[in-house]
Design an enzyme around this catalytic site. Structure first.
Site, PDB file in Angstrom:
ATOM      1  N   HIS B  29     -88.101  79.337 -31.757  1.00  0.00           N
ATOM      2  CA  HIS B  29     -88.292  78.392 -30.444  1.00  0.00           C
ATOM      3  C   HIS B  29     -89.152  78.844 -29.506  1.00  0.00           C
ATOM      4  O   HIS B  29     -88.470  79.416 -28.501  1.00  0.00           O
ATOM      5  CB  HIS B  29     -86.691  78.125 -30.082  1.00  0.00           C
ATOM      6  CG  HIS B  29     -86.040  77.241 -31.106  1.00  0.00           C
ATOM      7  ND1 HIS B  29     -85.437  77.500 -32.172  1.00  0.00           N
ATOM      8  CD2 HIS B  29     -85.674  75.856 -31.123  1.00  0.00           C
ATOM      9  CE1 HIS B  29     -84.806  76.736 -32.769  1.00  0.00           C
ATOM     10  NE2 HIS B  29     -85.034  75.613 -32.187  1.00  0.00           N
ATOM     11  N   LYS B 239     -90.637  73.737 -20.057  1.00  0.00           N
ATOM     12  CA  LYS B 239     -90.676  74.240 -21.392  1.00  0.00           C
ATOM     13  C   LYS B 239     -92.167  74.734 -21.758  1.00  0.00           C
ATOM     14  O   LYS B 239     -93.027  73.657 -21.243  1.00  0.00           O
ATOM     15  CB  LYS B 239     -90.118  73.013 -22.299  1.00  0.00           C
ATOM     16  CG  LYS B 239     -89.741  73.584 -23.498  1.00  0.00           C
ATOM     17  CD  LYS B 239     -88.581  72.483 -24.255  1.00  0.00           C
ATOM     18  CE  LYS B 239     -88.251  72.874 -25.676  1.00  0.00           C
ATOM     19  NZ  LYS B 239     -87.223  72.080 -26.251  1.00  0.00           N
ATOM     20  N   HIS B 253     -90.408  71.106 -29.724  1.00  0.00           N
ATOM     21  CA  HIS B 253     -89.257  71.958 -29.735  1.00  0.00           C
ATOM     22  C   HIS B 253     -89.059  72.770 -31.159  1.00  0.00           C
ATOM     23  O   HIS B 253     -89.327  71.949 -32.077  1.00  0.00           O
ATOM     24  CB  HIS B 253     -87.961  70.947 -29.726  1.00  0.00           C
ATOM     25  CG  HIS B 253     -86.740  71.592 -29.817  1.00  0.00           C
ATOM     26  ND1 HIS B 253     -86.038  72.125 -28.586  1.00  0.00           N
ATOM     27  CD2 HIS B 253     -86.074  71.956 -30.799  1.00  0.00           C
ATOM     28  CE1 HIS B 253     -84.832  72.662 -28.995  1.00  0.00           C
ATOM     29  NE2 HIS B 253     -84.814  72.647 -30.292  1.00  0.00           N
ATOM     30  N   GLU B 358     -58.675  73.182 -26.076  1.00  0.00           N
ATOM     31  CA  GLU B 358     -58.563  74.200 -27.377  1.00  0.00           C
ATOM     32  C   GLU B 358     -59.761  74.889 -27.628  1.00  0.00           C
ATOM     33  O   GLU B 358     -59.667  75.942 -27.913  1.00  0.00           O
ATOM     34  CB  GLU B 358     -58.098  73.250 -28.437  1.00  0.00           C
ATOM     35  CG  GLU B 358     -56.566  72.559 -28.430  1.00  0.00           C
ATOM     36  CD  GLU B 358     -56.705  71.330 -27.717  1.00  0.00           C
ATOM     37  OE1 GLU B 358     -57.714  70.945 -27.364  1.00  0.00           O
ATOM     38  OE2 GLU B 358     -55.579  70.894 -27.184  1.00  0.00           O
ATOM     39  N   PHE B 383     -54.292  70.653 -33.531  1.00  0.00           N
ATOM     40  CA  PHE B 383     -55.289  70.753 -32.547  1.00  0.00           C
ATOM     41  C   PHE B 383     -56.147  71.813 -32.485  1.00  0.00           C
ATOM     42  O   PHE B 383     -57.175  72.143 -31.943  1.00  0.00           O
ATOM     43  CB  PHE B 383     -54.553  70.383 -30.971  1.00  0.00           C
ATOM     44  CG  PHE B 383     -53.576  69.383 -31.128  1.00  0.00           C
ATOM     45  CD1 PHE B 383     -53.914  68.056 -31.550  1.00  0.00           C
ATOM     46  CD2 PHE B 383     -52.536  69.367 -30.217  1.00  0.00           C
ATOM     47  CE1 PHE B 383     -53.135  67.103 -31.457  1.00  0.00           C
ATOM     48  CE2 PHE B 383     -51.645  68.448 -30.202  1.00  0.00           C
ATOM     49  CZ  PHE B 383     -51.927  67.204 -30.594  1.00  0.00           C
ATOM     50  N   ASP B 415     -42.677  62.442 -34.183  1.00  0.00           N
ATOM     51  CA  ASP B 415     -43.852  62.423 -33.278  1.00  0.00           C
ATOM     52  C   ASP B 415     -45.163  61.845 -34.170  1.00  0.00           C
ATOM     53  O   ASP B 415     -46.061  61.258 -33.461  1.00  0.00           O
ATOM     54  CB  ASP B 415     -44.466  63.931 -32.927  1.00  0.00           C
ATOM     55  CG  ASP B 415     -43.981  64.332 -31.991  1.00  0.00           C
ATOM     56  OD1 ASP B 415     -43.473  63.223 -30.723  1.00  0.00           O
ATOM     57  OD2 ASP B 415     -43.900  65.614 -31.239  1.00  0.00           O
ATOM     58  N   GLN B 419     -49.919  64.491 -34.508  1.00  0.00           N
ATOM     59  CA  GLN B 419     -49.375  65.721 -34.212  1.00  0.00           C
ATOM     60  C   GLN B 419     -49.257  66.629 -35.513  1.00  0.00           C
ATOM     61  O   GLN B 419     -48.609  67.733 -35.370  1.00  0.00           O
ATOM     62  CB  GLN B 419     -48.063  65.598 -33.696  1.00  0.00           C
ATOM     63  CG  GLN B 419     -48.060  64.570 -32.561  1.00  0.00           C
ATOM     64  CD  GLN B 419     -48.949  64.753 -31.296  1.00  0.00           C
ATOM     65  OE1 GLN B 419     -48.750  65.762 -30.739  1.00  0.00           O
ATOM     66  NE2 GLN B 419     -49.718  63.817 -30.983  1.00  0.00           N
TER      67      GLN B 419
END
Lengths: 613, 613
Positions: B29, B239, B253, B358, B383, B415, B419
């Site tokens: 790049h 760029k 790119h 998270e 999670f 639950d 979950q």
């Protein structure tokens, strides 16, 4: 505005019912429900346009509880709308009940499972995209948000995309009750900061007292006026509102009241009520016509040519788009690599750019699927891992979403390990009721893309960066759950199971071994899940029980494990199964160098066969 | 400020070298590197405090390329700093080179692998947390951000947490070059919108022309002044800056120039240079002392008691914290469920609340690990899927991170499925060099938590919501890679392999079968990866080859697949392996109801054994 006294009574009923059902269940989130009860009472009583008797009515508004733990409130709303009985309400969280701990589409008024925070808004964006751009229907998407969940980055992906697409048909309702699970949220009651963030992301923000019915009513009335901008209402509320010992108290998150506590709370709230509210009926608008269907003309690739499966995916997706007006696509700003850009160029009205936001990309596909579109989403296979929670939840929602991950495995070469999916097969196999496909060449890819459109659940296709030789004629069939025996003889000494790039290496290994006088069977296991156990077991019997599985993936959870899994069950396994897979973190290099270093190229396969025999 | 002419020369050298190395590689790049060359020249020449000869110096600043694809620029910076030779620079992307396609810690000046966008900033937050709160050292964390990657929600999780923790030691440099991979970014050159978003998230934003060296210098000087707020510089750039046919042109790119194009570009940039810049030396500050170490006193649980493994995790983590000053913890706003709150209460200075984010939670653990902390992160196991890409990348970075996922499986009960982690074992097995632990009871959990602290790589522990009976004495050892045979006799007819909650069901099944006169062996496979194949193979031989694996997880990729994997290899498998696992989406209900419905409770295990025999 509806009669304010009645709305106030309705709000109290929603609180009382939230307490009642969670107390009977012995668990649940009454206090997180009570903070938003006034908001929902006004919404149900005065703004929601929904025929609960006809949940499939395309003009119904959508109501998504992004804060899914407030399910007692949602179910209390359904009771107040006459959709469920009080008796059913009290089955909350019981085995077999439709009223699960968090909302699921077991209930016909629930679009998607929520409960993993930060997902309702991005999915709502997908639904709103369909309403505004595809169906051109006047339904609105109402999303109840928790303040805690605004910490999830996915909320801001949704904010960004909703404003980019000028979705003035989506309304966020942020229930700013200040208290998270284990204490105060990051921003507490700092309404101004929430509003500033929301506005900076291109939305209109309306700050209100979430317990002032008149303010709520006015905010909703303002929010539904189309102005080319999504609206979020930042409602300051009290968790446990209306009950002296719950209101704004810590330590009550996710706790049901005891029967005695419930009695006292219900008394404070003025007792049980059984109001039934008939919300506004939806309008009778007609959806914009879908593009006409045409016979499917899949691309085909001639013998002795090469094509990357990722390009065949793009070719086939474009063909599918031409054949079916309900096919739509999203991509995570890499459509010129996944080749979804072929679809985007041919059908710009049915393509939505999700920029580099994979969670929103999958969520948009889910939302479009809720509106019965045949949605395809694509990005690098490695970056599907970014959206794994969304994929997991989509499977639980039983929505149909087709995903394509390109640039899988070490065979991508120079870009290095950050771009190499080596866990995607494992990740996608471990999704409820999923389908996992891994084609090796162009004609197979095209057929499987067509099959994806008709397949339910989460359907994943892994494609390859490199060009690979065409192996099959264009009219060959590739049923999901099948496999192809591409090399066999009556004297096969072993079977090589491969898919995708490693099938080509296996075919080279076949030639190397044949030159040695060793015949091997080669199976193209293009359907990783469901896996064709029958062909495999025949091969075990006919090739001395010698199985070599080779995959451009970690040794755990992928094709090797799928092969072993197919041999499991009450029948005795009488086989030796050697797994060739990637076992240490690769670096950069040429594809051939990396395949060899990982021990999965033709030489390594041939060597493994020789060692086994 | 350093001599501006020299900085300008340096910037051109960085551009030229970015082109040279990518052209030799044939990929990479260059244009995404050229846009940020002026920014990096001024940083290296005038603000970075780094002893490249001593990358382990604790006072070195950190330089993270969140936009990892600008690796040619990073490597050109390393050359300009005298850290690598021009010869090594030209090994870019070659097999065996330290200069991989995207940065990895194969180079000692690189903290973590980047290349999956949106990860550098959240990891930088973790590093900055250590600098500000634990080590109290004056190093700064410089993070180069792409504009495209601001679409990733994780960037906003990082923004949120950096301001919450008042991290004035982190400086974001947003290279706003307008062009993404396949076209213009969402916001283009709309610097004001970027700045408004950044400010709304509590940062100072400084908008500059990213090619004006004096403006850059002034912005950096401003950014390093401590003011209790992180700073992000929004730099408008082009760029491909500096080369007529590249500058602000679409379609470039991720494309290397041909040798001819490179010659022309280098000529336009004024030719090759070989400047070597010695950056400012780091200060000689001393880190705040760590809390003193003490002998480890793990919690112990008596026979005939019950304790949830999640609680034993919290107890043991607190014990570990008391014993070791380098242990730190983060959690995703559920510490009262994961029991990480025990650590948080005992050692508030070493606990960081990551709220419901998270991705940021795992990234913070990674950043803390970069600063040699023994970092534990916890949330509901379900999670962890939200952070899978971060876990994947952390493994590629070879950092040591310990994760604990609580509330696994259908046994959480009411639950509901959103979950319930049912894919976490599969997901974590498919992580490079990972360790996956699944204890069944308290004393085992405590011992394994202690082992996690000394284990390298990604170490995952799955814990259970429900209380389970204590099975082992407190002095029992549980080596990683081991297993326990908890029931056996000389007349065992089958072996049941279980872990966690299903071990307890298996022990009940053992009693049911024993009452029938059938003896079975029961193996506690607490170490899912690495798996104890030796004990398993002995059991296969001694129990008639009849194996039942039972797990509270989908059938794919978990304990069942780990068991089959342990039987793979050149030795013949002479066994029947029946997998009992969750096979359809569960609902809510009591744990016992759900275990039975999934076919993984004692009755179902006993039935499966009877059917097999």
């Amino acid at each position: 505005m509806a009669d304010i006294t009645q709305l106030r009574e309705l709000a109290q009923q929603l609180r009382v019912d939230s307490i009642r059902c969670s107390t009977v269940a012995g668990s649940g989130h009454p206090t997180s429900s009570m903070s938003a009860a006034d908001l929902l009472a006004v919404l149900l009583g005065d703004h929601l346009r929904y025929d609960f008797a006809d949940p499939k009515n395309p003009n119904n508004d959508h109501l998504i509880f992004s804060k899914g733990h407030a399910s007692p409130l949602l179910y209390s709303v359904f009771k107040a709308a006459g959709a469920i009985t009080d008796e059913e309400l009290l089955t909350f969280r019981k085995f077999g009940s439709r009223l699960q701990g968090h909302p699921t589409p077991a209930l016909p008024w629930v679009d998607v499972t929520t409960g993993s925070l930060g997902q309702g808004l991005p999915i709502g964006v997908g639904i709103a995209l369909s309403g505004k751009y595809l169906e051109k229907l006047p339904f609105r998407v109402w999303v109840l948000l928790g303040d805690s969940e605004s910490a999830e980055g996915s909320i801001w992906e949704a904010m960004d995309h909703a404003s980019h697409y000028q979705l003035d048909n989506i309304i966020g309702i942020l229930d700013m009750n200040r208290l998270g699970q284990r204490g105060e949220t990051d921003l507490g009651w700092n309404s101004a900061v929430y509003a500033a963030r929301i506005r900076a992301f291109g939305w209109r923000a309306i700050e209100i007292d979430g317990h002032d019915l008149a303010q709520i009513d006015q905010a909703f009335a303002e929010a539904v006026k189309p102005n080319g901008q999504p609206t979020c209402i930042v409602a300051k509320t009290l968790k446990g509102r209306g009950v002296s010992f719950l209101e704004n108290q810590p330590g009550w998150h996710g706790k049901a009241l005891s029967p005695e506590q419930a009695d006292q709370a219900i008394a404070e709230l003025g007792g049980r009520r059984n109001l039934v509210v008939k919300p506004h009926q939806p309008p009778t608008a007609t959806a914009a016509p879908m593009p006409a269907n045409h016979p499917l003309e899949l691309p085909s690739y001639g013998k002795d040519t090469t094509i990357a499966t990722r390009q065949a995916y793009g070719d086939a997706l474009r063909a599918l788009g031409a054949a079916r007006g309900d096919v739509v696509a999203v991509d995570g700003e890499v459509s010129n690599s996944t080749f979804a850009d072929e679809f985007a160029k041919a059908f710009p009205d049915r393509f939505f750019e999700m920029f580099i936001a994979e969670q929103q990309m999958v969520a948009a596909a889910v939302g479009l699927s809720v509106r019965h579109k045949v949605a395809f989403g694509s990005t690098f296979a490695a970056f599907m891992s970014r959206a794994y929670d969304f994929i997991r939840m989509a499977a639980i929602s039983h929505v149909n979403v087709r995903l394509c991950g390109s640039h899988a495995g070490v065979s991508i070469g120079e870009d290095g390990p950050s771009q190499m999916a080596l866990e995607d097969l494992a990740m996608m196999r471990a999704v409820a009721d999923s389908t996992v496909l891994y084609p090796s060449e162009g004609n197979q890819t095209a057929k499987l893309v067509a099959a994806m459109a008709d397949r339910s659940g989460i359907v994943y296709m892994r494609t390859t960066r490199e060009k690979t030789a065409v192996l099959y004629p264009p009219d060959e069939d590739f049923p999901i759950g099948g496999s192809k025996v591409v090399r066999q003889s009556s004297s096969d000494k072993a079977t090589v199971v491969a898919a995708g790039i490693t099938l080509h290496e296996s075919l080279k290994a076949y030639e190397l071994l044949k030159a040695d006088g060793t015949n091997v069977r080669v199976i193209d296991a293009y359907s990783v899940k469901p896996f064709d156990g029958s062909t495999l077991r025949t091969a075990v019997k006919e090739t001395g029980g010698n199985i070599i599985v080779v995959e451009d993936h970690w040794a755990d959870g992928g094709l090797g494990d799928a092969t072993l899994e197919a041999l499991s069950g009450p029948e005795k396994i009488d086989a030796r199964v050697v797994k060739l897979a990637v076992r240490s973190v690769p670096g950069s290099g040429k594809p051939a160098e990396l395949l060899h270093a990982a021990g999965i190229d033709a030489d390594c396969i041939a060597k493994a066969v020789r060692e086994l025999l």
